[in-house]
Design a protein around this motif. Sequence first.
Motif, short mmCIF file in Angstrom:
data_model
loop_
_atom_site.label_atom_id
_atom_site.label_comp_id
_atom_site.label_asym_id
_atom_site.label_seq_id
_atom_site.Cartn_x
_atom_site.Cartn_y
_atom_site.Cartn_z
N GLU A 100 36.47 32.73 -4.32
CA GLU A 100 37.93 32.63 -4.40
C GLU A 100 38.50 32.19 -3.05
N ASP A 101 37.90 32.67 -1.96
CA ASP A 101 38.33 32.22 -0.62
C ASP A 101 38.05 30.73 -0.44
N LEU A 102 36.87 30.30 -0.91
CA LEU A 102 36.50 28.89 -0.77
C LEU A 102 37.46 28.02 -1.58
N HIS A 103 37.76 28.49 -2.78
CA HIS A 103 38.68 27.77 -3.66
C HIS A 103 40.04 27.62 -2.96
N ASP A 104 40.54 28.72 -2.38
CA ASP A 104 41.84 28.65 -1.69
C ASP A 104 41.80 27.62 -0.57
N ALA A 105 40.67 27.59 0.19
CA ALA A 105 40.56 26.63 1.30
C ALA A 105 40.54 25.20 0.76
N LEU A 106 39.86 24.99 -0.37
CA LEU A 106 39.80 23.63 -0.94
C LEU A 106 41.16 23.22 -1.49
N ILE A 107 41.86 24.16 -2.12
CA ILE A 107 43.20 23.84 -2.65
C ILE A 107 44.14 23.53 -1.48
N ALA A 108 44.04 24.32 -0.40
CA ALA A 108 44.90 24.04 0.77
C ALA A 108 44.60 22.64 1.30
N GLY A 109 43.33 22.21 1.20
CA GLY A 109 42.94 20.88 1.69
C GLY A 109 43.45 19.74 0.83
N LEU A 110 43.99 20.02 -0.36
CA LEU A 110 44.50 18.94 -1.21
C LEU A 110 45.80 18.36 -0.66
N GLY A 111 46.55 19.19 0.08
CA GLY A 111 47.83 18.72 0.61
C GLY A 111 48.80 18.38 -0.51
N GLU A 112 49.76 17.53 -0.19
CA GLU A 112 50.84 17.24 -1.14
C GLU A 112 50.53 16.04 -2.00
N ARG A 113 49.49 15.29 -1.63
CA ARG A 113 49.35 13.95 -2.22
C ARG A 113 48.45 13.89 -3.45
N VAL A 114 47.87 15.02 -3.81
CA VAL A 114 46.97 15.01 -4.97
C VAL A 114 47.71 15.55 -6.18
N GLU A 115 47.62 14.79 -7.28
CA GLU A 115 48.22 15.29 -8.52
C GLU A 115 47.13 15.99 -9.31
N LEU A 116 47.32 17.28 -9.56
CA LEU A 116 46.32 18.06 -10.28
C LEU A 116 46.84 18.33 -11.69
N ARG A 117 46.18 17.73 -12.69
CA ARG A 117 46.62 17.93 -14.07
C ARG A 117 45.61 18.80 -14.79
N THR A 118 46.05 19.95 -15.26
CA THR A 118 45.14 20.86 -15.97
C THR A 118 45.33 20.71 -17.48
N GLY A 119 44.39 21.24 -18.24
CA GLY A 119 44.49 21.16 -19.70
C GLY A 119 44.21 19.75 -20.21
N VAL A 120 43.53 18.92 -19.42
CA VAL A 120 43.20 17.55 -19.84
C VAL A 120 41.68 17.41 -19.93
N THR A 121 41.18 17.18 -21.12
CA THR A 121 39.73 17.00 -21.29
C THR A 121 39.42 15.52 -21.38
N VAL A 122 38.68 15.03 -20.42
CA VAL A 122 38.30 13.61 -20.44
C VAL A 122 37.20 13.42 -21.48
N ARG A 123 37.39 12.45 -22.36
CA ARG A 123 36.41 12.24 -23.44
C ARG A 123 35.66 10.93 -23.31
N HIS A 124 36.17 10.03 -22.47
CA HIS A 124 35.54 8.70 -22.43
C HIS A 124 35.81 8.07 -21.08
N VAL A 125 34.81 7.36 -20.56
CA VAL A 125 35.05 6.59 -19.34
C VAL A 125 34.95 5.12 -19.71
N ARG A 126 35.91 4.33 -19.22
CA ARG A 126 35.93 2.91 -19.57
C ARG A 126 35.20 2.11 -18.50
N VAL A 127 34.17 1.39 -18.91
CA VAL A 127 33.39 0.61 -17.94
C VAL A 127 33.22 -0.82 -18.47
#
Length: 395
Positions: A100-127
């Motif tokens: 949980e401490d590591l998670h907090d440090a990683l979240i703090a490292g995201l800063g303001e510029r990362v958009e974190l969208r939860t509840g989204v399941t990726v089903r396909h990658v387009r290549v």
Amino acid sequence: MRSAVVVGAGVGGLAVAGALARSGWQVTVLERAERVRPEPTAVVLWPNGVRALQALGLGAGLAAIATPLPDGGVRRPDGHWLVQPRPIPADRMPVVVHREDLHDALIAGLGERVELRTGVTVRHVRVEPGERPGVSDGRHTIEADLVVAADGTDSGIRRQLAPESRVVSSGCAAWRAVIPWYQAPRLPDDQPLAGEILGAGYRFVAASLGERGSSGGSSRGGIYWVATAAGAPRPEPPETQLALLRRWYAGWPAPVGALLDATDPADLVQQEVRELRPLPRAYGFPVGPGGVVLLGDAAHAMPPHLGQGACLAFEDAATLASLLREARLPDAVQAYDRVRRPRAATVVRQTRRMSAVLQTRGRLALRARDAALGTINSRLLSSAAASAAQWRPPT
Ligand SMILES: Cc1cc2nc3c(=O)[nH]c(=O)nc-3n(C[C@H](O)[C@H](O)[C@H](O)COP(=O)(O)OP(=O)(O)OC[C@H]3O[C@@H](n4cnc5c(N)ncnc54)[C@H](O)[C@@H]3O)c2cc1C
């Protein structure tokens, strides 16, 4: 501005997302869970993992939450020392961190510029040739210059791009818990806590997270333990699982019994141990002007016997961020593949040798193992420790 979609907000995804954002990328993280929540256990970070986090700019945050883990040696269940504890130089000493401490440090490292969208399941990658890569949840497609598949052992993106690599059981299950200091048993000064005890198909490891009564070290301090046992996870409720663990580990050296007795069933985390066989044929897939990379367990899930899974995920993240600073896409994707595949293969090979040692069963085989363990294990561990200590982030 270059853009990246990171699939999965585990430790690997969060680490790489923050690093790319700090290099000026526009980053979107897609996570299938409704809430990004780490498990209430701990993780051992070897010098390679620590160095990778430092290269990612997270060294100061880590220093505030990490507890050094001295070598505790290896014992048999009858207390006989198979490998005596040895002093480790400070730059080779692993640390233990509450997740949980590591998670907090990683979240703090995201800063303001990362958009974190939860509840989204990726089903396909387009290549598609000639097109930018993209990912879809079945309704919407998000395009980006780079897609990072950090979606863990069951990665759907890996299944699509490297179907030859399959998830298999490693033949054992693991139980972990952190006993908070207020609940932890008091141990005599001469009783070793850190260190490993090896039986026939069973293993127990414990470590201190911070110090009792100290506000320094981990902010979520206590005693962390991991028990591994051959066989499948248990379907019974946690209370019964703990009772089974007490039976399996009865008669093992102190403080194993006291730690199991002091564990609250609600804190017990059970997990099947799984791995990828074979490893994917590639970790980087150039797509049109950009590419897709596999990172963390999506690329190299392995048993936790050497405690290298998260460390390698941080190495992946630090390497990718560094290559993307130096080279254009899709060249950086190919360079990532060239650098990371041999590295992961080496660590997986060492881990499999350790699995073979751990899973030895039968009286004669065990006697031979115990006779040889002093050298095999210390040689194996020191080659694993050396390879961990030698890793440097690319410059
Ligand atoms: C018992 C045990 C002990 C361990 N101890 C250590 C240790 O001491 N040291 C160490 O270095 N490593 C250790 N490890 C390994 C370490 O835990 C893993 O290697 C590490 O957590 C992997 O991180 P990750 O980000 O790659 O994957 P994960 O943590 O699995 O994260 C993947 C994320 O992707 C999300 N996701 C999955 N599919 C989708 C999808 N389709 N769409 C959107 N999101 C998706 C998941 O919800 C999850 O949040 C241990 C593992 C075990 C089992």
